[in-house]
Write a protein that holds these residues in place. Sequence first.
Motif, PDB file in Angstrom:
ATOM      1  N   LEU A  26       0.963  -1.121   0.067  1.00  0.00           N
ATOM      2  CA  LEU A  26      -0.107   0.056   0.039  1.00  0.00           C
ATOM      3  C   LEU A  26       0.877   1.332  -0.095  1.00  0.00           C
ATOM      4  O   LEU A  26       0.436   2.076  -0.660  1.00  0.00           O
ATOM      5  N   ARG A  27       1.887   1.104   1.044  1.00  0.00           N
ATOM      6  CA  ARG A  27       2.669   2.377   0.692  1.00  0.00           C
ATOM      7  C   ARG A  27       3.463   2.730  -0.606  1.00  0.00           C
ATOM      8  O   ARG A  27       3.765   3.728  -1.141  1.00  0.00           O
ATOM      9  N   GLU A  28       3.826   1.522  -1.057  1.00  0.00           N
ATOM     10  CA  GLU A  28       4.416   1.616  -2.527  1.00  0.00           C
ATOM     11  C   GLU A  28       3.568   2.268  -3.266  1.00  0.00           C
ATOM     12  O   GLU A  28       3.832   2.869  -4.458  1.00  0.00           O
ATOM     13  N   ALA A  29       2.253   2.001  -3.186  1.00  0.00           N
ATOM     14  CA  ALA A  29       1.154   2.546  -4.283  1.00  0.00           C
ATOM     15  C   ALA A  29       0.786   4.040  -3.660  1.00  0.00           C
ATOM     16  O   ALA A  29      -0.039   4.658  -4.077  1.00  0.00           O
ATOM     17  N   GLY A  30       1.431   4.350  -2.699  1.00  0.00           N
ATOM     18  CA  GLY A  30       1.282   5.835  -2.392  1.00  0.00           C
ATOM     19  C   GLY A  30       0.182   6.259  -1.314  1.00  0.00           C
ATOM     20  O   GLY A  30      -0.094   7.461  -1.138  1.00  0.00           O
ATOM     21  N   ILE A  42      14.254   0.820   8.739  1.00  0.00           N
ATOM     22  CA  ILE A  42      15.161   0.636   7.518  1.00  0.00           C
ATOM     23  C   ILE A  42      14.386   0.532   6.299  1.00  0.00           C
ATOM     24  O   ILE A  42      14.964   0.823   5.254  1.00  0.00           O
ATOM     25  N   SER A  43      13.112   0.095   6.267  1.00  0.00           N
ATOM     26  CA  SER A  43      12.273   0.036   5.267  1.00  0.00           C
ATOM     27  C   SER A  43      12.055   1.632   4.751  1.00  0.00           C
ATOM     28  O   SER A  43      12.012   1.857   3.557  1.00  0.00           O
ATOM     29  N   LEU A  44      11.603   2.582   5.607  1.00  0.00           N
ATOM     30  CA  LEU A  44      11.467   3.737   5.418  1.00  0.00           C
ATOM     31  C   LEU A  44      12.683   4.248   4.583  1.00  0.00           C
ATOM     32  O   LEU A  44      12.888   5.180   3.775  1.00  0.00           O
ATOM     33  N   THR A  58      12.911   3.314   1.353  1.00  0.00           N
ATOM     34  CA  THR A  58      11.963   3.886   0.341  1.00  0.00           C
ATOM     35  C   THR A  58      12.511   5.221  -0.110  1.00  0.00           C
ATOM     36  O   THR A  58      12.330   5.739  -1.180  1.00  0.00           O
ATOM     37  N   ILE A  59      12.989   6.107   1.051  1.00  0.00           N
ATOM     38  CA  ILE A  59      13.404   7.541   0.607  1.00  0.00           C
ATOM     39  C   ILE A  59      14.546   7.473  -0.330  1.00  0.00           C
ATOM     40  O   ILE A  59      14.363   8.134  -1.336  1.00  0.00           O
TER      41      ILE A  59
END
Lengths: 569, 569
Positions: free
Chosen positions: A472-476, B201-203, B206-207
């Motif tokens: 979901l996060r990858e989808a924004g 770590i995931s954040l 992502t950034i």
Amino acid sequence: MATVESLNAELAQQTELFNKLRVENAEPSVLEETRKRLAELKAAVKSAAGGKDGGKKKERLLLKTPKGTRDYGPGEMFCREHVERIVKECFVLFGGCQLDTPVFERKDILAGKYGEDAKLIFDLEDQGGEQLALRYDHTVPLARYLAMGGATNTQSKLWQVGKVYRRDNPVMSKGRMREFSQADFDISGLWDTMIPDAEIISLLCTILTRLEVGEFTVKLNHRKLLDGLFEVCGVPAEKIRPISSAVDKLDKLPWSEVKKEMTDEKGLDPTVADKIGEYVKHKGGRALLDQLLADPALTANANAKQGLDEIGILFSFLESYRILDKISFDLSLARGLDYYTGLIYEAVVEASAPPGFKSGDAPAPALPKKKSKKAAADEEEEIDESQVGVGSIAAGGRYDNLVGMFTSAAAGDGKKSQGLPCIGVSIGLDRIFAILWPKWVERGMRSKEVVAYVLSAGDGLLKERMELVQELREAGIATDFLAKNKPKFNAQFAAGERDEVPFAVILGGDELLAGLVTVKEQRWEFVEGKKVKVASTDKGTQVKRSELAQWLKDTPTFKTWSSGKLIRE
Amino acid sequence: MATVESLNAELAQQTELFNKLRVENAEPSVLEETRKRLAELKAAVKSAAGGKDGGKKKERLLLKTPKGTRDYGPGEMFCREHVERIVKECFVLFGGCQLDTPVFERKDILAGKYGEDAKLIFDLEDQGGEQLALRYDHTVPLARYLAMGGATNTQSKLWQVGKVYRRDNPVMSKGRMREFSQADFDISGLWDTMIPDAEIISLLCTILTRLEVGEFTVKLNHRKLLDGLFEVCGVPAEKIRPISSAVDKLDKLPWSEVKKEMTDEKGLDPTVADKIGEYVKHKGGRALLDQLLADPALTANANAKQGLDEIGILFSFLESYRILDKISFDLSLARGLDYYTGLIYEAVVEASAPPGFKSGDAPAPALPKKKSKKAAADEEEEIDESQVGVGSIAAGGRYDNLVGMFTSAAAGDGKKSQGLPCIGVSIGLDRIFAILWPKWVERGMRSKEVVAYVLSAGDGLLKERMELVQELREAGIATDFLAKNKPKFNAQFAAGERDEVPFAVILGGDELLAGLVTVKEQRWEFVEGKKVKVASTDKGTQVKRSELAQWLKDTPTFKTWSSGKLIRE
């Protein structure tokens, strides 16, 4: 460490303020803010005293922010970001480019720029290097940047947003702090008379209107007019700046006190002071301008004449911008800073609708006659009226010599540099926050921007939750979950509710195997000052896991939440 | 004032750096930056010397920013805002709320938190009040805020973006400054083991992915594992922190120098140092973890065992987040700060694609054998490789005791407070800017966001231009015009072109009377490193003045420009 004594002094000051505000029936949010600070100080005094009295005990650490500063937590930062976003959008709308300068400057850059207020500059300790001081405003660093040739061309519109520092006596509840945020917009370059000046005033009106700060007035005056007026009244040349700086206090002090400063402290002849007093009581619009232009003593003075002519041109431009109704030409406005050379202005928000100047049709006030002591006392109250509410929320002026001062001083050859004319405005973001924040609290603003909360109805399902959250996060889609291995269903639900997350996405055993999830939408309403969850008989909707992100994005709720609307409608 | 001597020293340092970069064939943008700074310093020295030698002349003012700081002009701020916007969007995506703390803190809040680096803290001068210092990072102010009970609940995700200060030796071209911007995200609260750690770590991944910084690796290690490892090697308890701090230098110094610090400066037995040397050379992934778990000396140590177990759990979580390929488990990573208690990590961008750790399938490096002096020298070069490029761009770790230290110190009763476990990451925004900026320059970024430039083809038409500009701005279209009463047509056209404004809106005599304006669209292309205006035979389109705003908004160009795309495609 703060001593018990210094804390007690601060506590006494805060107690006094709190009682004063209570008597005045101040707004609940202001009162609450003051009460909180009072409680903190009491705790700090207790802690400090305890540390001493305890004898054997170690000295206690005082957990507090420095005097005149504060933290801004999540809800408050929402509001502050909203203010900053609108201000920045307006800066872009008017063709501005952003500039950022260091928070401290070499001390000699700041020297000689702030008149009587230079004592408020925060110095850094000389730790074996340069003598540095925290910036006092954005104007002087900008002028330093321009003098260094920073702008690729000499005609530029530059804006800055950031914190500045003054060792002043803080009044936290009104947004008067030692650390505070200012947003500045400045136009440099040799343009035609009053066109950049009109642009800046138009920008200021646009920003204050879009911020919905309530009714506001832009008071304006002209340094050259003031100088001429002082000359006409008979102020000696060397006393013009100190007398101007006394006039500047008229928005805080009654005339009698300002006159006292002029005569007792600054040695001005009382009859000269009285003449000044007659002039600086005037405010109005075009009619006042006409009245002053008809004053032969004034128009015979070159400075005064130039000031009046420029204000006349400005009025015609402001009419084209359709903002003349926001303007009050106010002879008592002087502004404290040394570096202004032309137009000066200040925006004030008043508790009630301000009288303002209604597009040329308002009659100018009659020239005041000599008054009895009683009448003079009434006047004091009139002057004091401008103190209602937060007061000045933005200010600025023209400073044509500041950049030239830097280039001359750097050349060191004693010649006067040609310089670079500039005009700018500073918007007090903390003052604006102090006005808007209580309204936000009233309207029940969001606490977080999370849209989906992923729950497990089964036995933990941590791996499955993590995978879905990541998708979901990858989808924004802003998503969260409870960071527990095997959380109880109700605990997860409560965590999502606490943040008012609109969509609960539930993962369960059989459904999960079939590639399905259940989505429940939840809503909150603001009823009589309290946030209430709207009761729902919604059993939830089954959605294919693979289509979940798109499904969420297609809901009206998602569209509202991601449109940047931070306050629920 | 900086003395001629101190300036000369800085000049010598900068000259050396410039020559070094030239020899190394550094990137043109880095070289240019360094050259600019060099020229500034030369001018400053000349100016300072001139002021002295001139005898009668006044002392010259040095026009410069303080050491280790710089201004960011319009183009650069575009790029910085772009970086900040992406970082903030990711913070929101992961459920964070914003926090803002003052730029300075009471000195005793910062004391005892930064180990050997405490000497780098910037102190403020005591001007009769509190002893203050500029914040060194965002972590300690956050812990102070949490200890004061600032978060409404003890489980929170808070983020901060702002400047922090260190009196370090600056390397400006690589984004190593005395004033620099960090973006922090921290999770506090008692959650289940390694879940918040995996979130952070995931954040971070992502950034860095969204920022398009290029290939990056997140190196990670565990303080408890390091402590256990030092115990196993025979480091006395009181030397564990100093030895850890020596290991931390392995990314900048070869092993031989680090060993020298351990033995000569810190009095460690050389055979103990050698044992440490064997361990800290390892990096890899799950295979390395398995190899260490098979080391009975390590697993017999409670600290080491806990560290290894936690890294094992983390690996399984990172697999769910699908980011294991970005991770390198690196025993040489120690991190300098005193307050870390568990997982620690650091993201590095390498000039070439990093070896990284490929999702479990990479073989762990063999345990190193005793080596000849020659072989040891080769190793040094291996270690030094991590120095290629900008190096570390983000870092952080778990600090479970910091909030508790504050609450205990404030209680002053000698009891240990229960505290609040926390984990966080700091992203070095200046380092990221140093990586991205040359790419922006290459791709030819916009200089301004203005969409429409209003010109007069007739006799000045100032009033008409102002009215139209005001209308377009009110409709949300960024608009500008030349601030002259009667500007030449070509001068106006050139001003619009200089800012690459796509729409020229032309007001002319007869057209104007008929309620029409002419709009000309202009385009620029980036050809072989130069911005070129696309030749156009467009004679312009006549548009009704009353429909102009909507007409502009309906163009594809307007939609592209207002979508926040700052780089032209």
